[in-house]
Design a protein around this motif. Sequence first.
Motif, PDB file in Angstrom:
ATOM      1  N   VAL A  36      97.752  -1.523  42.520  1.00  0.00           N
ATOM      2  CA  VAL A  36      96.820  -1.214  41.431  1.00  0.00           C
ATOM      3  C   VAL A  36      97.585  -1.283  40.106  1.00  0.00           C
ATOM      4  O   VAL A  36      98.704  -0.790  39.997  1.00  0.00           O
ATOM      5  N   SER A  37      96.972  -1.958  39.137  1.00  0.00           N
ATOM      6  CA  SER A  37      97.644  -2.075  37.842  1.00  0.00           C
ATOM      7  C   SER A  37      97.227  -0.921  36.932  1.00  0.00           C
ATOM      8  O   SER A  37      96.260  -0.212  37.229  1.00  0.00           O
ATOM      9  N   VAL A  38      97.931  -0.756  35.840  1.00  0.00           N
ATOM     10  CA  VAL A  38      97.614   0.341  34.909  1.00  0.00           C
ATOM     11  C   VAL A  38      96.177   0.206  34.407  1.00  0.00           C
ATOM     12  O   VAL A  38      95.449   1.202  34.299  1.00  0.00           O
ATOM     13  N   GLU A  39      95.760  -1.046  34.130  1.00  0.00           N
ATOM     14  CA  GLU A  39      94.410  -1.278  33.601  1.00  0.00           C
ATOM     15  C   GLU A  39      93.327  -0.874  34.605  1.00  0.00           C
ATOM     16  O   GLU A  39      92.227  -0.512  34.225  1.00  0.00           O
ATOM     17  N   ASP A  40      93.650  -0.960  35.903  1.00  0.00           N
ATOM     18  CA  ASP A  40      92.645  -0.661  36.930  1.00  0.00           C
ATOM     19  C   ASP A  40      92.645   0.797  37.384  1.00  0.00           C
ATOM     20  O   ASP A  40      91.828   1.186  38.231  1.00  0.00           O
ATOM     21  N   LEU A  41      93.543   1.582  36.862  1.00  0.00           N
ATOM     22  CA  LEU A  41      93.599   2.986  37.285  1.00  0.00           C
ATOM     23  C   LEU A  41      92.306   3.698  36.895  1.00  0.00           C
ATOM     24  O   LEU A  41      91.826   3.565  35.773  1.00  0.00           O
ATOM     25  N   THR A  42      91.752   4.445  37.840  1.00  0.00           N
ATOM     26  CA  THR A  42      90.567   5.250  37.509  1.00  0.00           C
ATOM     27  C   THR A  42      91.041   6.605  36.993  1.00  0.00           C
ATOM     28  O   THR A  42      91.910   7.242  37.594  1.00  0.00           O
TER      29      THR A  42
END
Lengths: 320, 241
Positions: free
Chosen positions: A29-35
Amino acid sequence: MKKLLAILIVLLALTACGRPADNGDAREVSVEDLTIVTPKGAPVLAFYDQIGNENYTRVAADAIGALWTGDNSPDVMVVDLSSGVNAIKNGAEYKLAAIITFGNFYVGSTGHDDDGVMNEGDTVVLFGNENMLPNKIWHYLYGTDFDENLVYEADAQSAAADLISGKDLEGNDVDYVFLAQPALFVALKKNENASLYADIQEEYRNKSGLDMIQAAVFVRNDVPEETVSEFLSRLETSINAAIENPELAAEGLSVYTDEEATAQYGFNPAVVVNVFKQKNALGINAMGLGYKKAIDIKADIDAFLSVLGLPETSEEIYVR
Amino acid sequence: MLGLLLLATLWQALSMYIGQKTMVFPDPLSTIKYTLYLLGRPYTYRCIFSTMGKMLTGFAISMVIGVILGVIAGNNGFIEKIISPTIITLRAIPTASLIYVFIVLAGFRLAPMFLVVLICFPIIYEGTAGGIRNIPDQIIKASKVDGSGYFMGNLRIKLPLAFPYILVAMLSSFSLAFKIEIMAEVITGGSNPGLGSAILGARSSDPTNMIPIFAYSLIAVMIMLMIDLVSGLIGRSRDLN
């Protein structure tokens, strides 16, 4: 017997199907996709540059505790330190990563107290119940001298109403109100007789020699270390930038306006930015916003938790 | 009209009494003014449509489940007895505690909708099952003589005859669904627009100004009055037919 065995096998198979992924395994999981989930209110200020991010959700503070387990658990959660530490103790698969608010508690005077000094016999309003942070901090700082005349309101909003009217919700006079920003700011604007009496952060520092700790960032165990580290680095940079230049926060929060902004953030952005620009008695912003990696201030965290009657934390619960 | 006047007088008297004590109970005029302001804002309509959308979806799901299970139970006393404890339990569980379960299971956005399903489904189920049970035996026997099977017999004969019961259940659960949806939105306070989220936001931003909260509530009341009016008209036209 065979039937019983068959049922047991089916049940075991179902249990295996329902088991969540092994939390020891990091997923991609990338930083942009973190919920990210934060409670509405002060912690939203720390995520001022994430408002438009569709993975960032703001929810009612009372409901956030339901997210520690289950498929809807976010990658990053911001809650008060003690709730998070308790959740981990009870099996939540998270680690403590950072502290982002260092207290925004104050005592306001309604102007009713004749001698103007808070002492035994004065009526004091706290918010929450006896197990919550305001009550524990209060008793740590002021002991039990005021217990006979302590009044508990359900939340900070009700306490702010008391500071404005000078009366509790039952109509009885009150002298002092324990409150959090930005509710204090709103209350002081509405009652010209009311004033700021004490800065709890300063009182806490004087008594313990340490900083007050409030909102903490918790990260799911299965988020890769590099992603966590990148996320925390970006969070630190954005918080420090806003402290340096509060207009950045104002700009970030301007995604929503008027009624929609208050519904989205749980505060009026103009009021919060105004409070954010002010300094408290310790010289830090009055909203208490800041950034410290949790492992770096473990001693402060443990000291703060001991005030709340909680045991020392294990190093295992920290993000390295 | 007289009723509305009485309500306004009572409201004014309450605001004067409670307002003087705590400064938190707004008067009718200020509330109506702010309601008109809100009705001029696009955000208010997004809240209304979002709340209504989730509520209607939840209500439709409870209709489907309630009617299907109601028909099955209305036709079979054994199944009804098996389902009965579950229905009684669902009706007795405190609504507020269930919302946290649904947050875990479905997330913040869908939790209010699932709560609506759980609250409305037992009412519609009982209405349907009761309606089916109350169909006279002669009609059921006559339909069997005519050669109607289980499915067609229920669809063409029993359901239309049970409809008045189902309608009463629908109407009583509809207003409840609306109130439950708003309450659940206040508790969860998700990022999506909604009347409940708007109420929570208004309360958080200025705790002593209850005017926005009363205004959003007034909008909800107006919507319910309109729904009541439409359902009354439907009921009347049905009676005429």
